[in-house]
Every structure is written in structure tokens, then in C-alpha cells.
Design an enzyme around this catalytic site. Structure first.
Site: not given
Lengths: 291, 385, 291, 385
Positions: D107, D195
Site C-alpha cells: 500500500y 493512494e
């Protein structure tokens, strides 16, 4: 006493696992330099040089684990700017960058950042610095030095060795020798080193080797007028033609700026005894010190 | 690395600095069709690495395609003398550009400044003139403004530089974006000099780069992939160009007779100076660098000897990383491979100097203890020769 | 005494020739603020407001000519970042940026630069600050103030006026009122203002108006624990839903961060009397001061 | 401004962040041909402004064009419930992408951080998982690294962030350039959140952005010309969308019954809180801003009244730049233009409050002296209604 480094200065080496890194770190250790660690991203946890030097992934880790306050950078030119920034960000006080061939724009950026962080950069494109009998950070050959009262500062590597060798042969030992580097943009200039020698009780006289290009010698001459200690000067490149870069990126006469004669004149006007050849340096030092 | 005007203008276009409509041409036919395409009066500019091209006769106006073709026929392939470069240069290409309706001309440059340790923006409201002349005659028309390397050229910095040079206030708003684009081009191309002289304000208020002089930082070429092909050493000294190809730091010096090879820029310069003091004239600057191997020593010797003016060669090595024995072996290799007819004096000091001296004993090279002795010996031998 | 500004503070106004600039500069002058000049590039040499205020092309010129140490910025959002940088570069000590709607990235950049230069930024997106009876920099309506011992600091404009008005009606006058602004990135936070009030001999108590979003109130609460002077707090937005921006770019509850209850709890834990409504503020101040 | 995944990936492509081969499709035919062009197993992803699309049934794998077409036929135009957005959202577009051979997932996010007043780089080695869940279960797998806004994301900062999260050391050298490109995209697009979850390391060692969530700073849209067309308010509350179109700062609140209009964010929030304390429930946040004119006051009233839940309206104005008489005139205009059936309480204080009150005397609006009194009055009237 001495300036900038001594035997208690804890040093790390960035780019330690390269050929130059291993080779010179070994020499630095052999001279007694307190090399406490190396940085090589991805090789953290290993040890090199017969297990004497632990490797870390980041400067921050290395600093935290060892308490290092100085770093010596051997990483290739395209990664050198990042290495300087990493050292400055991690709070290293003295950053010695040996690497040659760094783009000028990168140098302008990191010189500013280092200044903002309150750190000191020596170099880039320099041989480093050596305090006699105590510590050697960089690539200066240590066997030409003997202890004594002379401080040496120079833009050039081998010319420095030549000058130091001449001093040593004449029995004139040295305190600290600083190679400030041959690039147009360097972190520490003559004007930054001279006050340190002026303040160092062990240094009785200073040898300063300049060369064509820029006006750092002229700026230094203004300061020398206020110094109590004698300065002996030498300027390389009296025969250098204008407009041609003489090896060092900074050694270039641009128009009317950077001529050797202007430097010699400025130094003489500041009371500096200017040698015409490195071989004259020891004699002028002795004269200045009344020996 | 020097760029030609047409190459610099390709960079300017990429960064949205307005340039005149135009095209580069290598043949008379190309000049004719470029002129026709522009469809109005054009200016033809010989592409050489020198300023002062107008005075050299390398810049001409043409109203028609035929006129342009006639000029191109005359100029292409011609060698002219350029006072600014102090050289005869051959015109291989012409930049064909629309002639601008000039209302104002100013001078703009961005360059690295050693004193402030910054990039500086130089503005002169006397455009089209040589900046050094303006600096003498009307210094109040020039402003020099340092640029923060972390912020880049901000609006206010560009604006204030224009105000400081006494620029027409009504033109500032439209000039600032051009300066910012120029700065982006300068940084983006890793330039060490970007000079626009003149920056033209046209009758209809456009701000356009009339000319462009551009130097790229050689140290940054590794990351300027697109610019690497812009390098052109055809105007350089042929020995320097060959040395450059071999990766050797060599500068040829005019009127010299003693070839100089040493390690470290300061030491090599000092060796040159010693040769001069001894009555000789250095023929070159050659730095074999730190830790040189035998092969590069041999290579260096070959480069220095390819200059027919060289009557003798002086090696001056102070070993640190560089080892005296390695250098000696390189010289031996060189002597074997080359037909050396001039005397060579070798001074080795520092790391493994004694081992090097031992190796050279088998040769007829002349050893020397000090730099001064070496300089005196080579001058004496070369003059005797 | 007072904090940050007083009647001797020399102020320039950037963007003075716009509507808001002229309007508020006139009010500032009428209050007695020492507005010594304005900046409007290209209009240098002119004068505005009945010839009372000279205009300069650059902040540098304005500072040189007037000795100004403070600036009030009214320029539109897309030019505001440049105006702040120009003021910082020119060596202005106190930069008050009224402008709303500046991109966050620009704010991060100029906040850093201002800090590096050692200057102070108030705002952006703030009503400015006012020292009662002495100087008003910004857009705070001055007629609601009376002199007295209360310092006021707030993230919100009109809520501040409401609170000040309540204090004034209760006979509780003020020293200085600072509107720190409603953006997530502001130059001066509660934690920066509270020590100034703590050190100001004229200020006896502080009213602090916070709102949802961020953790500046919680950070301030830690400092308040060490203060000798009472602080009366109010937090706006108890009914604000999470994930929604309440007008101010900074007034947003993100996940578990920035909730009003956390702020109220932190303030109470620091001994702050927290009002449930602005109307309760004067009573709590009187209680704290033993009036 | 929220972007759809396919829009974010257009930005990523522009800044050379690797993304899977793919295309966005609005029809079954487009899905079929996109799948055929990719020529291997694809993933079909419904384009909505929400995470958790897999759980909502909006992400499907397809091995063939036929299979893809069948899924598209089922998904396109379908409304699904997305728990993360807590909303039913309609799938109007599908992103058709090659399915990656995933070896690792991590991530990566860059966002503005209020505490450090910096952009921060967040790395979690638990890719594909919700970051808040990882933060609770394995905080040691997350690193948060502030980025110097003047230097940008340097190599060492990116590298150190990966080391700090315990990332596989052998993958760092190839991941750092992707992080730097992501940062360039983030800054270049004036994002406030970028993101990538997951960032995929494939079996053959490529580093590719599997998904992308992207928020643009509304304040910077003026200089993001290319991104302005990416705005899509079709999923927003219709009243909020209409207010946004009219340039009014309005937030609709669930379960409210009292419409709130005031000047200044803090004051409006406080008014909401006072209404709650008085026993009502605020139906909205509406800030008319500083110096509001009569027209925008009328506009605001219309927006608030378009919410059928609103049983009464409270105006709370503390005049500074905003003038009480101007607001009063706006209310009069609004009353004339709109068919107002609910009670309205008006509290005016500060600049020209008396003049405003005088203007409103001619109406049947209920005046109030203080905010508290106003809140109590409107709640009483609205409940009675």
C-alpha cells in the site's frame, strides 16, 4: 587541538561497499580514524573490513546506532546529491563529499540545504581532510605528513600533496590539511577555513593553494588582512589560457574574472607571501615564522 | 556542451518559450521550401558555435524564396571568420526564421554564478547589444538577481528583476511568464548558461526569443538523454576532440613546445607554470586523473605526441591513489607502441615512486627528483633537440 | 503592552489597489494603524487613499523606503503564495495573509519558507489581528472591542466577533485578538499564540475558540497545562458530521481525527473552562478571574 | 474533487507510473473489444466514487471476451450498495484491465498531513488491505514519512520509507522510481490524496499500480485545466450539487429539520450547535461568506428551502464586512420570489444590524437578539408547525 576533525570524531562512510569505499575506509581506519559505520542501502546488517565496520541501510540508522557526526561520501556522481541530502537530513554535522562530476544544479541545491540545516559540507570533488596523527577523512595519502604548526588548505589534491611533502622534507609539520575541492560550487571555501586556523592555538601559519577561476582567493585575501597568523600562498595556472577549463570544473578564466594575476595581486596586497613554485613554500613559511 | 541556436530553440519550444516560426536547413532546396512555408520575409542565420554572426556575414534577410535560395547558395559550406570565437568556422546549416516586427529588444540570461553560489537572472534593457559593453556604458540598465534553487524562479523574482533594470512597466505582466518558462528550460536541460539576446517584444505585443545561446552541463549529460545527440565537436581542435572521445582531460595550448602529463588538475597547471619558468612553453594540459592505469597513461602519451609542436614530454606524477609503478608501466607500453622521437623526462613522487623509477631504469627516459628539476631538464633537452 | 502588533508597528498592504485592499486599508488607517505603504506591481510612485499611502512596485522597495516590519496580504488566491514569498524574502517579520482559497501545496511551501526566514505568518484564510486601541491588520471590525485584560485567539472570523461582542457587553475588554485562520495549513497556530499571551503582562486571561478538524486544540491543551493564566475555551461544530468540510478547508472530521469531543475533552483535562455556547464565555471568564 | 480510478490512472500514465494495460468502457461492446485487445484474463471494475468495490460486487474477473461481455451486461447501469461510501451507487462505466500476476502487494499513499504540516508518504507492506485495519493489527508494517515541500520526494526519503515499513530489500531499487513518479503525479495534479492500493509487484518483477484513489485540491482547479472535466457530481446529494453550481458553501445534514444560514464557518457551526441545544436538529450548514450581497442571500434561502425536511429557517448574521441591511434585502427578495411556507427567525448583529432589523419589520419574520434566543425561537416555531 586541530580544526574540524580529531581522533574522537565518529565517521561513517556512505558508499562504503564500492571499491573506492572499501579501499579508502581501510586506509582511514589504519590511520586511526574513528570510522564507526558505513551506509549501503540494502546491505544493512552486514559487516565489512574484517568485521570492523557495520553497515546500515540509511544514514539515520547509522547515526542513531553509532553517534556519528561526520560522513565521507564515495557514491557515484549521479547518486551523490541524494547522499549529501540524506546526510544533512539525518543531522550529520560534517559532510565530506569526495565524488567528482556532480551536476552543478545539484550542487547548488544541496549546498543550500546543508547551510539551512547548519551543517558543514567539504567538497564535492575534493580529497577530504586530515588532522595529523589523529584522523583522515577522504583520500589524502597520510604518509607525507608529520605533526607540526602549519595549517594547509587547497583547491587541488595532488598539488596539496606536493606542498605538504615539501613542508615535511623541510621539517615543517602540519596541524590539519583541508582539500576544499575543485568545483565552482563547493560547501567550504577558503574564507570558511581560514578563521578556523586563525582560532586554532596549535596552528602558527597557514599555507593556502589556490588556482585560476572564480574569486575565492580574492575574497579570502580580504579576510587575511585581519588575521594575526602569517599566510603563505600559491596560485596554480599562471599559464592557463582564458576560456578553457583546466581539469577542475572550477578552474576556468571567464572574461576578466578568475585570472591568476588578480589572485596573486590580491593576496600580496593582503600581506601574503606568494610562492612562485611549490618548492619555495617551505622557505617562505620559515621566513614568516622567523625560523 | 555548446548548442547551436536551432538546438537551443528546440529546447525553448519544448518548455513553451515563444520562438519565431522557422526551420533548420542544410541545402538550398530546404532553405527555399522553409522560406516559402513561412510566407514572409525571413532571416537566414548560419549555425556555428559563436556569437557576433551578423558582423561575420552569417546572418542575412531575404524577402522571397528565390532571394533566400541565392543567399543559401552563397553561405552553405562557406567558411567565415568569427571574431568572437577567434576562429574560422564553416556554415553547414542555416536557421530560416520569420523576421520579427521588433518594437523593443531586451537581453535576458540565466547562468550559474560562483560569487552568490546561485543561478542568477540577468536582465538588460539594452537588448541586441553585447552584455559586457552594456555593463561598461550603462550599468543601470542591467539587473542581476539570484534565484533560490529550492523555490525556482518565482513570479516576484522575475518581476523585481525587470523592475530593477528599468523595464517598461506595462510589459512586465506578459514578460514574467516567458522568463519563468526560460528558467524551466534552463533547469530542465541542465544548462549552465541560457542567454536570449534579444528577447523581442513585437509590434503586436508578443514576447519572442530572437536568438539563443545555450551551454549544457557536461556532468549532467547522463540524464539529458535527448540532448546527447546535440553534441558536435566538428569545430573543436581535432586533438582535443580525440582526447575527449578517449575520455582524457586534455586541453591544447597555443604556441607550446613541451607536452605536459600529470595527475591532478592543480599539479598539472603548476607543472605548466614550472615549464614556463624554466624557459619552455607548455603545449597542453593533460590530467591522467586519480588511480590511472597503464593503458590510460599510454593513451595520454599518444594524444600529447599527436601534436606536432611538441618537442619534449614531461611526466609529473605525485602518487596518492595513483601508483608510480603503474604509471611507469604505462610509459613503457607507450614507448613500445609509439615511435617516440622526442625526449621524455619523468618525475615520480609519492606512492610507489621508487618502484616506478626502477622500472624506468631500463629505458632512456630522463628521471628527475623534483618538479623544478624536471621542468629544467625537459626544457634543456627539448631546446637542444 | 499587547502581542504581535501595537501602534508603532509599520504596516504595508500587498494588493492595496484592489477593492478589498482600499476598503480595509482605509479602515485600518482610521483605527490608527500605522499603514506606511502599499505594494502593487506596476503602480509604484502613485498614492492612494487621499494621498495618504504611497504605492511601491515591490515589497523590497516598500520596506526600504518605509521601514515596514509587517504586511497585510489581500491579493487573489492564485497570486497570494507569491506575495507571501516576496514578503518573506524582503525580510518582513510579520506576514498577515487574509486571502482565502489558496491551494494547499502552495501553503505547505510558503509556510516552510517563512519559517526558514525566521518570519511569522498569520493565516492564510484569516481575518487578521487587532490590538485594542492601537492597530488593526486585516478585516476584523474594530467597533466591537474595548480595552481590557482578555486575549482572544480563534480559528474563525465571525465566531470571534460574536465572542468579543459578548465579552464587551459584559464589560470585559481585550488586549489583542488574533484570528489564526480556518485552513488546514496555517502559519500561526494556537500553540504559537498562547505563549505570547502568557508572557504579556497586560493579558490576564485568554479566550480560545476552536472548531472541528485537525488536532491543534489538543496540541494547545498540552501547553495550557503549563500556563499560569486561565484559558476559557469554546469548540464549534459539535453537530458537524464526519467527512464533510464545514466551510473552512480545515474544518473536517477525518475518521477518528478532529472530532469536537476529543478537543473538548483535551481542553477540560488541561483545566480549561469550556463554554457550551459563546454566550457562556463572559461568565466563565469572570469566574476564572474571580470577578 | 474525487476522481474515478480510470481518471486517476490517466494521471498516473502521464507521469509514467506503470499501470495495467486497459481501457474504460461504457457499453457491452466496448467491454468486449477492450477485452479482446488485451488478449488475456481481464478484471472488470465498476467506476464509482467508493472503495470496497470488490465486496460490493463491482469487481469481476473474465477469461474471455464473451465472459467479459456477460459480466458487463449484468453490471453496466446496475445500482449496488457500497458500504464504504454508505450509499447506493450506479455503475455507469467499467475499467477493463489485464489481470496481473501478483507476487507482492503493498500500500502506498501520499497525502497532506496537518500535524507535520507536510505531505507524507505512507507505506504499508500489507497491500490490498484497508490501511486503518493494518494500523490497528500490525502498525509495524506501516511507515509515515514527511516530505520536504521544497526538495520533493528524494530517493533517500522514498528508500527510507520502504525500509521503515520492512519492505523486501531486493525490491527497493525498482520501487523507488515508481514512488518518485507517483509524487510527481501527486504534485503535478495538485492532489491532496493519492493512494495506490495495491501497488503490485508482479511475478516478472514489474511494479504496477493496481488501483488508484485520487482527490484533487478544489482550490487548485483553476490551474488544472485538463482535470476540470474530470469532475462528476452525479453521485453527490442533488441539493449539494446545485449549491455547488451556484457557488454556495452548503452541506446537507442527515435527519435535520431546521435550515441554517449564517456568515462565517465557525458561526454557522455554532448556530447548528445552538439549534441542537435548543432541541432541534440542524438540516444544513450554509455559509453565505463575507460581504454577501442580496442576491446570494436569496439564492441561499432557495437552496435551504429546497430540502423538504426543513421545517423552519434560522438566519444568524454577525456583520463585519457583511452588512445587516444587505442581508435583510436579500431575505425580502427571497420571500418575494419563493413560496415560503415555514417560519423564519432572523438574528442580525454587528454592522448595520439596526438598519437590517428596520427593513425586516415590514415582514412576518421573527427577529431575535441573540443566537441562543434565535435558536430557541426557531425550534419552538418549527415544532409547533
Amino acid at each position: 587541538m586541530s580544526i574540524l576533525i580529531d581522533k574522537s570524531t565518529k565517521v561513517i562512510v556512505q558508499g562504503i561497499t564500492g571499491n573506492a569505499g572499501i579501499f579508502h575506509t581501510t586506509l582511514m581506519l589504519d590511520y586511526g580514524t574513528l570510522v564507526v559505520g558505513g551506509v549501503s542501502p540494502g546491505k544493512g546488517g552486514q559487516k565489512v573490513i574484517d568485521g570492523r565496520v557495520p553497515i546500515f541501510d540509511t544514514v539515520e540508522e547509522a547515526k542513531k546506532a553509532t553517534g556519528a557526526t561526520a560522513t565521507c561520501i564515495f557514491v557515484p556522481a549521479r547518486f551523490a546529491a541524494d547522499a549529501v541530502l540524506e546526510a544533512a537530513d539525518a543531522g550529520i554535522d560534517l559532510i565530506v563529499c569526495i565524488t567528482e562530476g556532480i551536476p552543478g544544479h545539484d550542487e547548488l541545491v544541496f549546498a543550500n540545504v546543508v547551510r539551512q540545516k547548519g551543517a558543514r559540507l567539504v567538497g564535492p570533488n575534493c580529497p577530504g581532510l586530515l588532522t595529523v596523527g589523529q584522523a583522515n577523512i577522504g583520500i589524502i595519502p597520510d604518509n607525507i605528513f608529520i605533526p607540526g604548526p602549519i595549517g594547509v588548505v587547497s583547491r587541488s589534491g595532488t598539488l596539496t600533496y606536493e606542498s605538504v611533502d615539501a613542508l615535511t622534507r623541510a621539517g615543517l609539520g602540519q596541524t590539519t590539511c583541508v582539500g576544499i575541492g575543485g568545483d565552482p560550487f563547493i560547501g567550504t571555501r577558503f574564507i570558511d577555513v581560514l578563521p578556523l586556523f586563525e582560532a586554532d592555538p596549535e596552528t602558527k601559519a597557514v599555507v593556502m593553494c589556490g588556482e585560476v577561476g572564480g574569486s575565492d582567493e580574492e575574497i579570502a585575501a580580504e579576510y587575511i588582512k585581519t588575521m594575526t597568523k602569517p599566510v603563505i600562498g600559491f596560485i596554480a595556472g599562471l599559464t592557463a589560457p582564458p576560456g578553457k577549463r583546466m581539469g577542475h570544473a572550477g578552474a576556468i578564466i571567464s572574461g576578466t574574472s578568475g585570472t591568476p594575476q588578480a589572485k596573486v595581486d590580491a593576496l600580496k596586497a593582503a600581506g601574503v607571501a606568494v610562492a612562485e613554485s611549490p618548492s619555495q613554500i617551505p622557505g617562505l613559511v620559515k621566513l614568516a615564522l622567523g625560523l | 556542451m555548446k548548442l547551436y541556436e536551432y538546438q537551443a530553440k528546440e529546447i525553448l519550444k519544448k518548455y513553451k518559450v515563444p520562438v519565431p516560426a522557422g526551420a533548420v536547413a542544410e541545402t538550398v532546396d530546404e532553405v527555399r521550401s522553409a522560406t516559402a512555408k513561412i510566407g514572409k520575409t525571413v532571416v537566414l542565420k548560419g549555425q556555428v558555435h559563436s556569437g557576433g554572426r551578423g558582423k561575420a556575414g552569417a546572418v542575412k534577410l531575404a524577402k522571397t524564396s528565390d532571394e533566400a535560395a541565392a543567399i543559401a547558395h552563397d553561405l552553405l559550406g562557406k567558411t567565415l571568420f568569427f571574431a568572437q570565437a577567434n576562429a574560422n568556422l564553416k556554415v553547414n546549416k542555416l536557421l530560416v526564421e520569420e523576421a520579427l516586427a521588433i518594437k523593443h529588444e531586451i537581453y535576458i540570461a540565466i547562468t550559474q554564478d560562483r560569487t552568490t553560489q546561485r543561478d542568477i537572472l540577468i536582465v538588460s534593457t539594452k537588448g541586441g547589444m553585447d552584455i559586457e559593453a552594456v555593463a561598461e556604458e550603462s550599468p543601470e540598465a542591467i539587473s542581476k538577481t539570484p534565484i533560490d534553487p529550492l523555490l525556482g524562479l518565482t513570479d516576484y523574482t522575475a518581476r523585481n528583476a525587470l523592475f530593477a533594470a528599468g523595464y517598461d512597466k506595462t510589459l512586465i505582466a506578459k514578460t514574467v511568464p516567458v522568463l519563468k518558462a526560460l528558467y524551466a528550460a534552463y533547469i530542465g536541460s541542465d544548462a549552465i548558461l541560457a542567454e536570449i539576446n534579444p528577447l523581442v517584444i513585437t509590434d503586436d505585443g508578443a514576447v519572442i526569443a530572437g536568438d539563443a545561446k545555450w551551454l549544457i552541463d557536461d556532468n549532467a549529460l547522463y540524464r539529458q538523454i535527448d540532448l546527447q545527440s546535440f553534441g558536435d565537436s566538428s569545430e573543436d581542435d581535432p586533438i582535443e576532440a580525440e582526447a575527449h572521445r578517449r575520455g582524457i582531460q586534455y586541453v591544447r595550448l597555443e604556441g607550446g613546445n613541451i607536452g605536459i602529463i600529470g595527475n591532478g588538475a592543480g599539479l598539472v597547471m603548476t607543472t605548466m607554470d614550472e615549464v614556463k619558468r624554466a624557459g619552455g612553453a607548455p603545449a597542453d594540459f593533460l590530467d591522467i586523473g586519480g588511480g590511472a592505469k597503464a593503458e590510460s597513461v599510454r593513451n595520454s602519451l599518444e594524444i600529447v605526441l599527436s601534436d606536432p609542436n611538441v618537442k619534449g614530454v614531461l611526466f609529473n606524477i605525485f602518487g596518492g591513489i595513483t601508483r608510480g609503478d603503474e604509471v611507469a608501466n604505462g610509459i613503457i607500453e607507450g614507448l613500445a607502441a609509439l615511435d617516440v622521437k622526442v625526449p621524455i623526462v619523468v618525475r615520480l613522487a609519492g606512492t610507489r615512486a621508487a618502484e616506478g623509477a626502477a622500472i624506468l631504469k631500463q629505458t632512456n627516459l630522463v628521471p628527475a627528483e623534483t618538479m623544478q628539476e624536471a621542468a629544467e631538464k625537459i626544457v634543456a633537452l627539448a631546446l637542444k633537440n
